[in-house]
Scaffold this active site. Structure first.
Site, mmCIF file in Angstrom:
data_model
loop_
_atom_site.group_PDB
_atom_site.id
_atom_site.type_symbol
_atom_site.label_atom_id
_atom_site.label_comp_id
_atom_site.label_asym_id
_atom_site.label_seq_id
_atom_site.Cartn_x
_atom_site.Cartn_y
_atom_site.Cartn_z
ATOM 1 N N ALA A 1 1.054 -0.936 0.043
ATOM 2 C CA ALA A 1 -0.339 0.365 0.128
ATOM 3 C C ALA A 1 0.443 1.185 0.007
ATOM 4 O O ALA A 1 0.547 2.672 -0.112
ATOM 5 C CB ALA A 1 -1.039 0.306 1.160
ATOM 6 N N TYR A 2 2.143 1.454 0.093
ATOM 7 C CA TYR A 2 2.526 2.234 0.013
ATOM 8 C C TYR A 2 3.077 2.954 -1.058
ATOM 9 O O TYR A 2 3.089 2.504 -1.956
ATOM 10 C CB TYR A 2 3.890 2.051 0.683
ATOM 11 N N ALA A 3 2.203 3.942 -1.360
ATOM 12 C CA ALA A 3 2.606 5.106 -2.509
ATOM 13 C C ALA A 3 2.307 4.611 -3.432
ATOM 14 O O ALA A 3 2.644 3.968 -4.407
ATOM 15 C CB ALA A 3 4.135 5.171 -2.303
ATOM 16 N N ASP A 4 1.008 3.310 -3.255
ATOM 17 C CA ASP A 4 -0.168 2.357 -4.383
ATOM 18 C C ASP A 4 1.004 1.518 -4.989
ATOM 19 O O ASP A 4 1.037 1.222 -6.647
ATOM 20 C CB ASP A 4 -0.615 3.430 -5.259
ATOM 21 N N GLY A 5 2.281 1.106 -4.450
ATOM 22 C CA GLY A 5 3.170 0.028 -4.910
ATOM 23 C C GLY A 5 4.003 0.905 -5.407
ATOM 24 O O GLY A 5 5.160 -0.550 -5.345
#
Length: 346
Positions: free
Chosen positions: A62-66
Protein backbone atom coordinates in the site's frame (compact mmCIF):
# COMPACT_ATOMS: atom_id res chain seq x y z
CA UNK A 1 25.37 -3.43 13.80
CA UNK A 2 24.08 -6.16 16.08
CA UNK A 3 21.73 -8.96 15.07
CA UNK A 4 18.90 -10.75 16.84
CA UNK A 5 17.00 -13.93 16.11
CA UNK A 6 13.69 -13.59 14.29
CA UNK A 7 11.26 -15.50 16.46
CA UNK A 8 12.12 -19.18 16.59
CA UNK A 9 13.36 -19.31 13.01
CA UNK A 10 17.13 -19.26 13.49
CA UNK A 11 17.29 -16.30 11.08
CA UNK A 12 19.36 -13.32 12.23
CA UNK A 13 18.09 -9.82 11.46
CA UNK A 14 19.65 -6.46 12.22
CA UNK A 15 18.28 -4.77 15.32
CA UNK A 16 17.76 -1.66 13.21
CA UNK A 17 15.68 -2.24 10.08
CA UNK A 18 14.99 0.10 7.20
CA UNK A 19 11.43 1.30 6.72
CA UNK A 20 10.36 2.50 3.29
CA UNK A 21 7.19 4.54 3.78
CA UNK A 22 9.12 7.60 2.55
CA UNK A 23 9.91 5.92 -0.77
CA UNK A 24 7.86 7.11 -3.73
CA UNK A 25 4.49 8.83 -3.84
CA UNK A 26 5.33 12.13 -5.48
CA UNK A 27 2.04 14.00 -5.89
CA UNK A 28 0.16 11.53 -3.68
CA UNK A 29 -2.21 13.15 -1.17
CA UNK A 30 -0.59 11.34 1.79
CA UNK A 31 2.61 9.63 0.72
CA UNK A 32 3.73 12.70 -1.19
CA UNK A 33 4.01 14.47 2.16
CA UNK A 34 5.89 11.66 3.88
CA UNK A 35 8.93 11.67 1.66
CA UNK A 36 8.31 11.08 -2.05
CA UNK A 37 11.91 9.93 -2.47
CA UNK A 38 12.92 9.02 -6.00
CA UNK A 39 15.07 6.14 -7.23
CA UNK A 40 18.43 7.89 -6.87
CA UNK A 41 17.66 8.89 -3.28
CA UNK A 42 16.31 5.45 -2.49
CA UNK A 43 19.40 3.77 -3.93
CA UNK A 44 21.67 5.92 -1.75
CA UNK A 45 19.58 5.35 1.37
CA UNK A 46 19.32 1.60 0.90
CA UNK A 47 23.01 1.36 0.05
CA UNK A 48 23.98 3.33 3.15
CA UNK A 49 21.81 1.13 5.37
CA UNK A 50 23.14 -2.14 3.91
CA UNK A 51 26.73 -0.91 4.14
CA UNK A 52 26.11 -0.11 7.82
CA UNK A 53 25.09 -3.71 8.43
CA UNK A 54 21.31 -3.44 8.10
CA UNK A 55 19.98 -6.64 6.53
CA UNK A 56 16.28 -6.20 7.25
CA UNK A 57 14.15 -4.03 4.91
CA UNK A 58 10.43 -3.46 5.43
CA UNK A 59 7.88 -2.24 2.91
CA UNK A 60 4.19 -2.76 2.03
CA UNK A 61 2.06 -3.01 -1.08
CA UNK A 62 0.00 0.00 0.00
CA UNK A 63 2.96 2.37 0.39
CA UNK A 64 2.69 4.96 -2.38
CA UNK A 65 0.26 2.67 -4.20
CA UNK A 66 2.94 0.06 -4.77
CA UNK A 67 5.69 2.43 -5.87
CA UNK A 68 7.65 1.85 -2.67
CA UNK A 69 7.94 -1.85 -3.49
CA UNK A 70 9.08 -1.04 -7.03
CA UNK A 71 11.78 1.32 -5.78
CA UNK A 72 12.96 -1.19 -3.17
CA UNK A 73 13.05 -3.96 -5.76
CA UNK A 74 15.32 -1.96 -8.04
CA UNK A 75 17.51 -0.80 -5.13
CA UNK A 76 18.25 -4.32 -3.84
CA UNK A 77 18.24 -6.29 -7.08
CA UNK A 78 22.04 -6.71 -7.07
CA UNK A 79 22.20 -7.38 -3.30
CA UNK A 80 19.13 -9.54 -2.84
CA UNK A 81 20.96 -12.21 -0.84
CA UNK A 82 22.08 -9.54 1.64
CA UNK A 83 18.49 -8.63 2.51
CA UNK A 84 15.81 -10.18 4.67
CA UNK A 85 12.96 -8.61 2.74
CA UNK A 86 9.60 -7.97 4.42
CA UNK A 87 6.43 -6.68 2.89
CA UNK A 88 2.79 -6.48 3.95
CA UNK A 89 -0.70 -6.74 2.49
CA UNK A 90 -4.31 -6.19 3.56
CA UNK A 91 -4.95 -2.49 2.87
CA UNK A 92 -6.86 -1.39 -0.26
CA UNK A 93 -4.69 -1.45 -3.39
CA UNK A 94 -7.41 -0.80 -5.96
CA UNK A 95 -11.07 0.19 -6.43
CA UNK A 96 -12.49 -3.31 -6.54
CA UNK A 97 -14.30 -4.97 -3.64
CA UNK A 98 -11.66 -7.73 -3.53
CA UNK A 99 -8.66 -5.41 -3.75
CA UNK A 100 -8.17 -5.61 0.01
CA UNK A 101 -8.57 -7.94 2.96
CA UNK A 102 -7.21 -11.35 3.93
CA UNK A 103 -9.26 -13.67 1.74
CA UNK A 104 -7.47 -16.45 -0.17
CA UNK A 105 -8.34 -14.58 -3.36
CA UNK A 106 -6.62 -11.40 -2.21
CA UNK A 107 -3.68 -13.18 -0.56
CA UNK A 108 -2.74 -14.80 -3.87
CA UNK A 109 -3.28 -11.67 -5.93
CA UNK A 110 -1.38 -9.46 -3.50
CA UNK A 111 1.52 -11.89 -3.30
CA UNK A 112 1.98 -12.14 -7.06
CA UNK A 113 1.75 -8.36 -7.44
CA UNK A 114 4.35 -7.78 -4.70
CA UNK A 115 6.73 -10.33 -6.20
CA UNK A 116 6.47 -8.58 -9.55
CA UNK A 117 7.03 -5.10 -8.12
CA UNK A 118 9.91 -6.26 -5.90
CA UNK A 119 11.56 -8.06 -8.82
CA UNK A 120 12.09 -11.22 -6.79
CA UNK A 121 10.72 -14.74 -6.73
CA UNK A 122 10.40 -14.96 -2.94
CA UNK A 123 9.59 -12.78 0.05
CA UNK A 124 11.41 -13.52 3.28
CA UNK A 125 8.78 -12.25 5.71
CA UNK A 126 5.20 -11.75 4.51
CA UNK A 127 2.91 -9.84 6.89
CA UNK A 128 -0.81 -9.44 7.11
CA UNK A 129 -0.96 -5.66 7.63
CA UNK A 130 -3.96 -5.60 9.95
CA UNK A 131 -6.88 -7.68 11.17
CA UNK A 132 -9.74 -8.57 8.83
CA UNK A 133 -13.07 -8.89 10.63
CA UNK A 134 -14.70 -10.52 7.59
CA UNK A 135 -12.30 -13.35 6.72
CA UNK A 136 -11.85 -16.36 9.01
CA UNK A 137 -8.27 -16.64 10.22
CA UNK A 138 -8.29 -20.28 9.10
CA UNK A 139 -8.70 -19.19 5.46
CA UNK A 140 -5.90 -16.64 5.63
CA UNK A 141 -3.46 -19.01 7.32
CA UNK A 142 -4.22 -21.78 4.84
CA UNK A 143 -3.46 -19.46 1.92
CA UNK A 144 -0.25 -18.22 3.56
CA UNK A 145 0.83 -21.80 4.27
CA UNK A 146 0.35 -22.63 0.60
CA UNK A 147 2.58 -19.67 -0.31
CA UNK A 148 5.28 -20.99 2.03
CA UNK A 149 5.03 -24.51 0.62
CA UNK A 150 5.29 -23.09 -2.91
CA UNK A 151 8.56 -21.37 -1.95
CA UNK A 152 7.21 -17.89 -2.65
CA UNK A 153 7.31 -16.92 1.03
CA UNK A 154 9.89 -17.99 3.61
CA UNK A 155 8.08 -16.95 6.81
CA UNK A 156 4.77 -15.32 7.71
CA UNK A 157 4.08 -12.56 10.20
CA UNK A 158 1.43 -10.13 11.35
CA UNK A 159 1.18 -6.41 11.99
CA UNK A 160 -1.10 -4.47 14.31
CA UNK A 161 -2.82 -7.54 15.74
CA UNK A 162 -3.94 -7.87 19.34
CA UNK A 163 -2.36 -10.49 21.57
CA UNK A 164 -5.48 -12.67 21.52
CA UNK A 165 -5.58 -12.57 17.73
CA UNK A 166 -1.96 -13.70 17.47
CA UNK A 167 -2.57 -16.42 20.04
CA UNK A 168 -5.63 -17.65 18.16
CA UNK A 169 -3.65 -17.74 14.91
CA UNK A 170 -0.83 -19.68 16.55
CA UNK A 171 -3.34 -22.19 17.85
CA UNK A 172 -4.83 -22.68 14.39
CA UNK A 173 -1.37 -23.11 12.88
CA UNK A 174 -0.43 -25.70 15.50
CA UNK A 175 -3.68 -27.63 15.04
CA UNK A 176 -3.42 -27.87 11.26
CA UNK A 177 0.40 -27.94 10.99
CA UNK A 178 0.55 -24.67 9.08
CA UNK A 179 3.21 -21.97 8.93
CA UNK A 180 3.00 -19.91 12.12
CA UNK A 181 3.48 -16.20 12.65
CA UNK A 182 7.10 -15.65 13.65
CA UNK A 183 6.77 -11.91 14.25
CA UNK A 184 4.26 -9.16 14.95
CA UNK A 185 4.92 -5.59 13.85
CA UNK A 186 3.67 -3.19 16.52
CA UNK A 187 3.58 0.48 17.39
CA UNK A 188 5.76 1.03 20.46
CA UNK A 189 7.59 4.08 21.78
CA UNK A 190 8.35 6.04 24.92
CA UNK A 191 5.01 7.84 24.56
CA UNK A 192 3.03 4.75 23.58
CA UNK A 193 3.77 1.72 25.74
CA UNK A 194 0.42 -0.02 25.25
CA UNK A 195 2.21 -3.04 23.79
CA UNK A 196 3.54 -3.87 27.23
CA UNK A 197 0.09 -4.81 28.55
CA UNK A 198 -0.44 -7.99 26.51
CA UNK A 199 1.63 -8.02 23.32
CA UNK A 200 5.03 -8.14 25.01
CA UNK A 201 4.11 -10.96 27.46
CA UNK A 202 2.48 -12.92 24.63
CA UNK A 203 5.55 -12.47 22.42
CA UNK A 204 7.91 -13.64 25.15
CA UNK A 205 5.75 -16.66 25.95
CA UNK A 206 5.20 -17.74 22.33
CA UNK A 207 8.63 -16.88 20.93
CA UNK A 208 7.20 -14.28 18.56
CA UNK A 209 9.44 -11.37 17.63
CA UNK A 210 8.22 -7.82 17.97
CA UNK A 211 9.34 -5.41 15.29
CA UNK A 212 8.55 -1.78 16.01
CA UNK A 213 7.08 0.83 13.70
CA UNK A 214 7.06 4.60 14.35
CA UNK A 215 9.57 4.44 17.22
CA UNK A 216 9.69 8.25 17.27
CA UNK A 217 5.89 8.66 17.34
CA UNK A 218 5.77 10.35 13.97
CA UNK A 219 8.79 12.52 14.79
CA UNK A 220 7.51 13.73 18.16
CA UNK A 221 10.39 12.08 20.03
CA UNK A 222 12.95 13.74 17.79
CA UNK A 223 12.66 16.69 20.17
CA UNK A 224 11.72 19.06 17.36
CA UNK A 225 8.32 19.89 18.80
CA UNK A 226 7.79 22.41 21.59
CA UNK A 227 4.93 23.03 23.96
CA UNK A 228 2.56 25.52 22.41
CA UNK A 229 2.71 24.04 18.93
CA UNK A 230 6.06 25.30 17.65
CA UNK A 231 7.85 22.93 15.28
CA UNK A 232 11.60 23.19 14.80
CA UNK A 233 11.59 20.95 11.72
CA UNK A 234 8.78 21.47 9.22
CA UNK A 235 9.83 18.24 7.46
CA UNK A 236 8.89 16.01 10.37
CA UNK A 237 6.34 13.33 9.52
CA UNK A 238 3.96 14.52 12.21
CA UNK A 239 3.83 18.08 10.83
CA UNK A 240 3.76 17.09 7.17
CA UNK A 241 0.83 14.67 7.25
CA UNK A 242 -1.45 17.16 8.96
CA UNK A 243 -3.03 14.72 11.41
CA UNK A 244 -1.86 12.68 14.38
CA UNK A 245 -1.65 9.16 12.95
CA UNK A 246 -0.14 7.81 16.18
CA UNK A 247 -2.13 8.57 19.30
CA UNK A 248 -0.78 9.48 22.73
CA UNK A 249 -1.20 11.97 25.55
CA UNK A 250 0.68 14.95 24.16
CA UNK A 251 0.93 16.85 27.46
CA UNK A 252 2.52 13.81 29.09
CA UNK A 253 4.56 13.30 25.96
CA UNK A 254 6.33 16.62 26.43
CA UNK A 255 7.35 15.49 29.93
CA UNK A 256 8.92 12.46 28.29
CA UNK A 257 10.73 14.65 25.78
CA UNK A 258 12.16 16.79 28.59
CA UNK A 259 13.79 13.73 30.16
CA UNK A 260 14.79 12.43 26.74
CA UNK A 261 16.71 15.64 26.08
CA UNK A 262 18.46 15.38 29.45
CA UNK A 263 19.58 11.81 28.75
CA UNK A 264 20.61 12.72 25.20
CA UNK A 265 22.80 15.56 26.49
CA UNK A 266 24.68 13.11 28.74
CA UNK A 267 25.64 11.04 25.71
CA UNK A 268 26.10 13.90 23.25
CA UNK A 269 23.39 12.24 21.18
CA UNK A 270 20.09 13.26 19.65
CA UNK A 271 16.79 12.58 21.45
CA UNK A 272 15.80 10.37 18.51
CA UNK A 273 18.85 8.20 18.94
CA UNK A 274 18.11 7.75 22.64
CA UNK A 275 14.44 6.91 21.97
CA UNK A 276 15.47 4.12 19.58
CA UNK A 277 18.20 2.86 21.91
CA UNK A 278 15.61 2.64 24.72
CA UNK A 279 13.40 0.41 22.56
CA UNK A 280 16.33 -1.91 21.93
CA UNK A 281 16.46 -2.60 25.69
CA UNK A 282 12.82 -3.73 25.85
CA UNK A 283 11.81 -7.41 26.16
CA UNK A 284 10.76 -9.25 23.00
CA UNK A 285 11.84 -6.40 20.68
CA UNK A 286 13.89 -7.84 17.83
CA UNK A 287 14.21 -4.90 15.45
CA UNK A 288 13.25 -1.23 15.35
CA UNK A 289 12.13 0.05 11.97
CA UNK A 290 13.50 3.47 11.06
CA UNK A 291 12.40 5.55 8.11
CA UNK A 292 13.93 8.78 6.92
CA UNK A 293 13.48 11.60 4.47
CA UNK A 294 17.13 12.68 4.61
CA UNK A 295 20.43 10.87 4.85
CA UNK A 296 21.43 12.64 8.07
CA UNK A 297 18.26 11.33 9.74
CA UNK A 298 19.08 7.80 8.63
CA UNK A 299 22.68 7.86 9.84
CA UNK A 300 21.62 9.30 13.20
CA UNK A 301 18.98 6.58 13.64
CA UNK A 302 21.46 3.86 12.68
CA UNK A 303 23.84 5.14 15.36
CA UNK A 304 21.30 4.12 18.01
CA UNK A 305 22.63 0.57 17.68
CA UNK A 306 25.91 1.73 19.19
CA UNK A 307 24.40 3.72 22.07
CA UNK A 308 24.41 2.03 25.48
CA UNK A 309 22.10 3.62 28.02
CA UNK A 310 23.03 3.52 31.69
CA UNK A 311 20.85 2.21 34.50
CA UNK A 312 20.21 5.82 35.50
CA UNK A 313 19.12 6.70 31.96
CA UNK A 314 16.75 3.74 31.81
CA UNK A 315 15.31 4.44 35.26
CA UNK A 316 14.59 8.08 34.43
CA UNK A 317 13.02 7.26 31.07
CA UNK A 318 10.92 4.50 32.60
CA UNK A 319 9.70 6.70 35.42
CA UNK A 320 8.47 9.50 33.18
CA UNK A 321 6.90 7.23 30.55
CA UNK A 322 5.56 4.29 32.59
CA UNK A 323 1.86 3.68 31.83
CA UNK A 324 -0.64 2.60 34.48
CA UNK A 325 -0.87 -1.17 34.83
CA UNK A 326 -4.09 -2.49 33.29
CA UNK A 327 -6.38 -5.13 34.73
CA UNK A 328 -5.87 -8.08 35.13
CA UNK A 329 -2.11 -7.47 35.07
CA UNK A 330 -2.10 -5.58 38.37
CA UNK A 331 -4.07 -8.18 40.29
CA UNK A 332 -1.99 -11.03 38.88
CA UNK A 333 1.17 -9.20 39.88
CA UNK A 334 -0.22 -8.64 43.38
CA UNK A 335 -0.87 -12.35 43.89
CA UNK A 336 2.18 -13.76 42.09
CA UNK A 337 4.58 -13.74 45.09
CA UNK A 338 2.06 -15.74 47.13
CA UNK A 339 2.63 -18.81 44.98
CA UNK A 340 6.22 -19.12 46.21
CA UNK A 341 6.58 -20.31 49.83
CA UNK A 342 8.52 -17.79 51.90
CA UNK A 343 11.19 -20.36 52.71
CA UNK A 344 11.96 -20.84 49.02
CA UNK A 345 12.25 -17.18 48.07
CA UNK A 346 15.68 -15.85 47.19
Amino acid sequence: MKYRLLGRTGVWVSEISLGTMTFGGKGHAVYGKLGALGQDEVDRMVGTALDAGVNFVDTADAYADGESEELVGRAIQHRRRDVVLATKFRAPVGPGPNDQGLSRLHVMRALEDSLRRLKTDYIDLYHIHNYDQLTPMEETLAALDDAVRQGKVRYVAAANLAAWQISKALGISARYDRARFVANQVHYSLVSRDAERDLVPMAEDEGVSLTVWSPLAGGFLSGKFERGGAVADVESRRSQVGFDFVQFDEARGFDVVDVLRTVAARHDASPARVAIAWLLTRPAVTSVIVGARRMDQLTDNLAAAELTLTEQDLAELDEVSRPPVAYPNWIQAAFAPGRIPAANRA
